[in-house]
Design an enzyme around this catalytic site. Structure first.
Site, PDB file in Angstrom:
ATOM      1  N   ASP A  48      -2.042   8.397  18.758  1.00 19.47           N
ATOM      2  CA  ASP A  48      -0.734   8.531  18.259  1.00 19.47           C
ATOM      3  C   ASP A  48       0.215   8.862  19.413  1.00 19.47           C
ATOM      4  O   ASP A  48      -0.172   9.484  20.165  1.00 19.47           O
ATOM      5  CB  ASP A  48      -0.583   9.593  17.076  1.00 19.47           C
ATOM      6  CG  ASP A  48       0.892   9.458  16.728  1.00 19.47           C
ATOM      7  OD1 ASP A  48       1.206   8.655  15.922  1.00 19.47           O
ATOM      8  OD2 ASP A  48       1.742  10.321  17.143  1.00 19.47           O
ATOM      9  N   TYR A  53       7.986  10.805  23.908  1.00 14.65           N
ATOM     10  CA  TYR A  53       7.105  11.772  24.054  1.00 14.65           C
ATOM     11  C   TYR A  53       7.025  11.647  25.867  1.00 14.65           C
ATOM     12  O   TYR A  53       6.168  11.104  26.588  1.00 14.65           O
ATOM     13  CB  TYR A  53       5.469  11.619  23.697  1.00 14.65           C
ATOM     14  CG  TYR A  53       5.231  11.806  22.290  1.00 14.65           C
ATOM     15  CD1 TYR A  53       6.242  12.573  21.639  1.00 14.65           C
ATOM     16  CD2 TYR A  53       4.136  11.303  21.656  1.00 14.65           C
ATOM     17  CE1 TYR A  53       6.332  12.586  20.340  1.00 14.65           C
ATOM     18  CE2 TYR A  53       4.183  11.335  20.281  1.00 14.65           C
ATOM     19  CZ  TYR A  53       5.096  12.162  19.458  1.00 14.65           C
ATOM     20  OH  TYR A  53       4.820  12.271  18.465  1.00 14.65           O
ATOM     21  N   HIS A 128      10.642   7.162  13.796  1.00 21.23           N
ATOM     22  CA  HIS A 128      10.205   8.628  14.024  1.00 21.23           C
ATOM     23  C   HIS A 128      10.939   9.467  13.231  1.00 21.23           C
ATOM     24  O   HIS A 128      10.228  10.718  12.876  1.00 21.23           O
ATOM     25  CB  HIS A 128      10.611   8.776  15.485  1.00 21.23           C
ATOM     26  CG  HIS A 128       9.825   9.839  16.225  1.00 21.23           C
ATOM     27  ND1 HIS A 128       9.627   9.912  17.547  1.00 21.23           N
ATOM     28  CD2 HIS A 128       9.167  10.826  15.798  1.00 21.23           C
ATOM     29  CE1 HIS A 128       8.677  11.054  17.937  1.00 21.23           C
ATOM     30  NE2 HIS A 128       8.422  11.719  16.801  1.00 21.23           N
ATOM     31  N   SER A 158       8.236   8.224   9.485  1.00 18.49           N
ATOM     32  CA  SER A 158       7.969   9.927   9.934  1.00 18.49           C
ATOM     33  C   SER A 158       8.970  10.803   9.268  1.00 18.49           C
ATOM     34  O   SER A 158      10.131  10.293   9.482  1.00 18.49           O
ATOM     35  CB  SER A 158       7.516   9.819  11.378  1.00 18.49           C
ATOM     36  OG  SER A 158       6.998  11.074  11.660  1.00 18.49           O
ATOM     37  N   ASN A 159       8.587  11.867   8.900  1.00 18.28           N
ATOM     38  CA  ASN A 159       9.494  13.003   8.396  1.00 18.28           C
ATOM     39  C   ASN A 159      10.215  12.423   7.309  1.00 18.28           C
ATOM     40  O   ASN A 159      11.742  12.707   7.486  1.00 18.28           O
ATOM     41  CB  ASN A 159      10.399  13.386   9.840  1.00 18.28           C
ATOM     42  CG  ASN A 159       9.604  13.837  10.735  1.00 18.28           C
ATOM     43  OD1 ASN A 159       8.751  15.040  10.764  1.00 18.28           O
ATOM     44  ND2 ASN A 159       9.318  13.092  12.045  1.00 18.28           N
ATOM     45  N   SER A 208       0.942  17.851  13.858  1.00 13.22           N
ATOM     46  CA  SER A 208       0.943  19.344  13.900  1.00 13.22           C
ATOM     47  C   SER A 208      -0.171  19.825  12.736  1.00 13.22           C
ATOM     48  O   SER A 208      -0.039  20.929  12.234  1.00 13.22           O
ATOM     49  CB  SER A 208       2.034  19.989  13.797  1.00 13.22           C
ATOM     50  OG  SER A 208       2.097  21.435  14.384  1.00 13.22           O
ATOM     51  N   LEU A 210      -2.855  21.268  12.993  1.00 18.22           N
ATOM     52  CA  LEU A 210      -3.386  22.602  13.260  1.00 18.22           C
ATOM     53  C   LEU A 210      -2.436  23.822  13.333  1.00 18.22           C
ATOM     54  O   LEU A 210      -2.866  24.851  13.719  1.00 18.22           O
ATOM     55  CB  LEU A 210      -4.474  22.583  14.648  1.00 18.22           C
ATOM     56  CG  LEU A 210      -5.280  21.588  14.516  1.00 18.22           C
ATOM     57  CD1 LEU A 210      -6.100  21.603  16.092  1.00 18.22           C
ATOM     58  CD2 LEU A 210      -6.474  21.825  13.716  1.00 18.22           C
ATOM     59  N   GLY A 212      -0.769  27.117  12.526  1.00 19.68           N
ATOM     60  CA  GLY A 212      -1.469  28.325  12.037  1.00 19.68           C
ATOM     61  C   GLY A 212      -2.701  28.642  12.543  1.00 19.68           C
ATOM     62  O   GLY A 212      -3.203  29.670  12.234  1.00 19.68           O
ATOM     63  N   GLY A 262      -3.382  17.129  18.319  1.00 23.17           N
ATOM     64  CA  GLY A 262      -2.776  16.941  19.748  1.00 23.17           C
ATOM     65  C   GLY A 262      -4.035  17.524  20.498  1.00 23.17           C
ATOM     66  O   GLY A 262      -4.785  18.423  20.200  1.00 23.17           O
TER      67      GLY A 262
END
Length: 289
Positions: A48, A53, A128, A158-159, A208, A210, A212, A262
């Site tokens: 991705d 980026y 995006h 996305s979002n 994202s 992961l 936490g 990531g």
């Protein structure tokens, strides 16, 4: 490696989120390429990226170019790798992010991404983020035009909200194959969107994933240590990393989930790639809730 599907294509159940390889505090190119190669060695077939980026002004497409170079230098077969990129956001170089969802911009951005990736068509192109200044149907309509032109093979968004997913599906039909929203142990407010994707047969790509769960427990990683959660407890009992537990938990949420953690170093993606082999019990899943 186990597999899931995005549209008609089978992909590894865990993807590689390539963003850390190009943004602030990015690794040098040698380590960045080694990270992509480590992912491929581990059986990862989904990468991705996005045109936004990058770190500095004037670097648009830095991550796409990096991914393309890494794939070109890989010693194995990459024909089954799906590179998913995104358009509609920008970075002026001051740390901020912009949103531009006009059809003209999205079409130009897709053409530029296609050139940077060096393929005949973009495997998965994702809008995006919705632009509040542009009608949603107009932005999604640009994806429809890109599909019809053969510039992209499949489209994603996305979002987004459930209403935006429903509207996009009406415009794109089977051309819409994925939704990429934030979803993690720490952020679970896209549950309705996940369940809608499940009903529609759309892949759900948590970004994202992961959140936490710190990476600091991994070899060579740095940053604040997070500990004491149920994810850490299960990880300690199983003798695996909390990151593996978090990704295995996400995979257990639904068969349409394909996490894209990531990674900025080979050790990170090697660890993440082991998650599909971790079967959590009903009792463990209940604890993680």
């Amino acid at each position: 490696m186990r597999y899931r599907t995005i549209g008609q294509q089978a992909v590894s159940a865990i993807g590689l989120g390539a963003m850390p390889l190009s943004i602030e505090n990015r690794p040098d190119e040698k380590r960045a390429v080694a990270t992509v190669h480590a992912a491929l060695d581990a059986g990862v077939t989904l990468i991705d990226t996005a045109d936004s980026y990058h770190w500095h002004a004037g670097e648009t497409g830095h991550n796409e170019l990096l991914v393309a170079r890494a794939l070109a230098r890989y010693w194995g077969d990459t024909s089954g790798v799906l590179v998913a990129t995104k358009g509609g956001r920008g970075r002026p170089g001051d740390g901020s992010w912009t949103v531009t969802g006009t059809p003209d911009h999205l079409k130009r951005a897709a053409e530029a991404s296609l050139k940077r990736l060096g393929t005949d068509a973009i495997g998965l192109y994702q809008l995006h983020k919705p632009d509040p200044e542009v009608p949603w149907a107009e932005s999604v309509g640009a994806l429809r035009d890109l599909l019809d032109a053969g510039t992209i093979r499949a489209a994603g968004i996305s979002n987004v909200t459930t209403d935006q997913i429903t509207e996009a599906r009406g415009i794109l039909g089977d051309g819409l194959v994925s939704v990429q929203n934030r979803y993690s142990p720490a952020v679970r407010d896209s549950e309705a969107e996940l369940r809608l994707c499940e009903r529609l047969g759309l892949a759900f790509l948590p970004w994202s994933p992961l959140g936490g769960i710190s990476r600091s427990s991994l070899e060579g990683a740095s940053g604040p240590v997070s500990e004491g959660t149920a994810f850490h407890e299960v990880a300690s009992e199983r003798g695996v990393s909390p990151q593996q537990v978090a990704l295995a938990w996400l995979l257990a949420r639904s068969p349409v989930v394909v996490p894209i953690p990531g990674a900025g170093r080979p050790a990170s993606i090697r660890d993440s790639a082991k998650a599909p082999g971790l079967e959590l019990s009903d009792e463990e899943l209940a604890r993680l809730e």
